[in-house]
Write a protein that holds these residues in place. Structure first.
Motif, short mmCIF file in Angstrom:
data_model
loop_
_atom_site.label_atom_id
_atom_site.label_comp_id
_atom_site.label_asym_id
_atom_site.label_seq_id
_atom_site.Cartn_x
_atom_site.Cartn_y
_atom_site.Cartn_z
N GLU A 1 3.86 1.69 -1.07
CA GLU A 1 4.66 1.84 -2.29
C GLU A 1 3.81 1.99 -3.55
O GLU A 1 4.35 2.22 -4.63
N SER A 2 2.49 1.86 -3.43
CA SER A 2 1.65 1.82 -4.62
C SER A 2 1.18 3.20 -5.05
O SER A 2 1.14 4.15 -4.28
N THR A 3 0.79 3.26 -6.32
CA THR A 3 0.22 4.47 -6.89
C THR A 3 -1.29 4.47 -6.62
O THR A 3 -1.84 3.47 -6.14
N LEU A 4 -1.96 5.55 -6.96
CA LEU A 4 -3.41 5.63 -6.77
C LEU A 4 -4.12 4.53 -7.56
O LEU A 4 -5.04 3.89 -7.05
N THR A 5 -3.67 4.28 -8.77
CA THR A 5 -4.26 3.23 -9.60
C THR A 5 -4.09 1.86 -8.95
O THR A 5 -5.02 1.06 -8.90
N ASP A 6 -2.89 1.60 -8.42
CA ASP A 6 -2.64 0.33 -7.74
C ASP A 6 -3.51 0.19 -6.49
O ASP A 6 -4.02 -0.89 -6.19
N ARG A 7 -3.67 1.28 -5.76
CA ARG A 7 -4.49 1.24 -4.55
C ARG A 7 -5.95 0.94 -4.89
O ARG A 7 -6.62 0.19 -4.19
N TRP B 1 0.83 -1.20 0.00
CA TRP B 1 0.00 0.00 0.00
C TRP B 1 0.87 1.26 0.00
O TRP B 1 0.61 2.20 -0.74
#
Length: 113
Positions: free
Chosen positions: A72-78, A70
């Protein structure tokens, strides 16, 4: 998986058009069938890799790994991660104008499991 199903359906239609309807020449059928077989093989390999990489129950059981992912993730990944664990998210409206109830207290998640 939808792409794989669509490629298989195209292959089945090709075979139907060639064997049953007789609307394709043999050369054209061989060319198109080879292309569809290659596409199906590539999609099968990709689906296998995705299934092997996406061991989500193990991933979500490890809270530390999930917190790291979470952070390390981008908004899209989240959004993708939330989509994996939530079926819906309901936010109840304010009880009255100027209601200072924290938004966290008004969120009702529907978890997958």
């Amino acid at each position: 998986m939808a792409g794989l199903d669509a490629a298989k359906a195209r292959r089945d239609k090709l075979e139907h058009d060639f064997y049953v309807e007789g609307t394709l020449s043999e050369d054209r059928f061989k060319t198109l069938a080879a292309e569809q077989s290659a596409a199906i093989e590539a999609l099968d390999i990709e689906a296998g890799e995705l299934a092997r990489e996406a061991d989500l129950p193990v991933f979500f059981a490890d809270g530390e790994a999930l917190a790291d992912a979470w952070a390390e993730s981008t908004l899209t990944d989240r959004r993708m991660l939330l989509g994996c664990v939530l079926t819906s998210l309901t936010i109840s409206p304010a009880r009255f104008p100027g209601d200072r109830t924290p938004i966290v207290d008004r969120i009702v998640p529907q978890w997958v499991a």
